[in-house]
Design an enzyme around this catalytic site. Sequence first.
Site, PDB file in Angstrom:
ATOM      1  N   HIS A 110      25.693   7.679   7.105  1.00 35.28           N
ATOM      2  CA  HIS A 110      24.489   6.860   7.264  1.00 35.28           C
ATOM      3  C   HIS A 110      23.271   7.770   7.136  1.00 35.28           C
ATOM      4  O   HIS A 110      23.270   8.906   7.614  1.00 35.28           O
ATOM      5  CB  HIS A 110      24.485   6.193   8.642  1.00 35.28           C
ATOM      6  CG  HIS A 110      23.126   5.737   9.096  1.00 35.28           C
ATOM      7  ND1 HIS A 110      22.384   6.440  10.024  1.00 35.28           N
ATOM      8  CD2 HIS A 110      22.380   4.667   8.738  1.00 35.28           C
ATOM      9  CE1 HIS A 110      21.234   5.811  10.227  1.00 35.28           C
ATOM     10  NE2 HIS A 110      21.205   4.743   9.459  1.00 35.28           N
ATOM     11  N   ARG A 264      15.240  -9.704   6.292  1.00 33.77           N
ATOM     12  CA  ARG A 264      16.217 -10.334   5.407  1.00 33.77           C
ATOM     13  C   ARG A 264      17.621  -9.949   5.856  1.00 33.77           C
ATOM     14  O   ARG A 264      18.049  -8.799   5.707  1.00 33.77           O
ATOM     15  CB  ARG A 264      15.953  -9.863   3.973  1.00 33.77           C
ATOM     16  CG  ARG A 264      16.799 -10.517   2.889  1.00 33.77           C
ATOM     17  CD  ARG A 264      16.274 -10.074   1.522  1.00 33.77           C
ATOM     18  NE  ARG A 264      16.996 -10.718   0.438  1.00 33.77           N
ATOM     19  CZ  ARG A 264      18.018 -10.156  -0.212  1.00 33.77           C
ATOM     20  NH1 ARG A 264      18.449  -8.961   0.138  1.00 33.77           N
ATOM     21  NH2 ARG A 264      18.598 -10.795  -1.214  1.00 33.77           N
TER      22      ARG A 264
END
Length: 304
Positions: A110, A264
Amino acid sequence: MKKPTARVREYLTGLQDRITSTIAMVDGGSFVVDHWKKPPGERLQGQGITQILEQGEVFERAGCGFSHVKGPALPPSATQHRPELSGAPFEAMGVSLVFHPRNPFVPTVHMNVRMIAATPAGQEPVCWFGGGMDLTPYYGFEEDAGHFHRTCKGALDPFGVDKYPRFKKWCDEYFYLKHRDEQRGIGGVFFDDFSELGFEGSFAMMRSVGDAFLDAYLPIVDRRKSLPHGERERGFQLYRRGRYVEFNLVWDRGTHFGLQSGGRSESILLSMPPMVSWSYQRQEEPGSHEARLYSEFLVRKDWV
């Protein structure tokens, strides 16, 4: 001269393209590029670019998203350390990625770099930066952990020798599953609400972290992507991915920020693995490679 926010945006979109084009070459597949824009009337306005590669030869799912949004008031997750900015209009932009490899011996990774600018009434904008990268192995290798942490340290040392140990400790504390009393992985570096070097110095430090990502991760991928594995290793990978899902949904401030601010959902949740499993009170065989992950890698230690 470009506005500071325009300079940050230019860097971030360029970083996204550099990373995805390199990963596409490593994998042999291609990223789907989704340009999106928030529809009029929603409380959060803005746009972004989601790039995702799925079912590749090396990566089962690799998502890398850029977003640039504006809102009328900072959400609670962004002001818990800055209460004086509560309710201020804001602008946020960043690149965030999570790569889930196919081979269980390749760790999930990540990385995130971002900037938030808030403008309290009648005042100049207040800008701060955040970011970092961390590694989540399923099968631990000291060589990989050492390389990843040395690369992180090298990216931060030019900005003060205090930065790596500070941000390494912060990462260990942040990527921790409190409900499991367990580290998510071997950590890396993490910083947030950072502005102490001024705009130019803080922006430069963020860039150094972003630019170091491929050097930190790709040598590990190259070493591990062709190692033979079977159903046992695949099953353990899917089980450990469950911890990744738990952290992202329960504890991650970035996920909370996106969802609380009306972001979103499809882009926010691109970090989810394509397949995952849970087992009730699973116990690993003492002395096994799987057991060593818990005893030797999911612990806070000095890897450099």
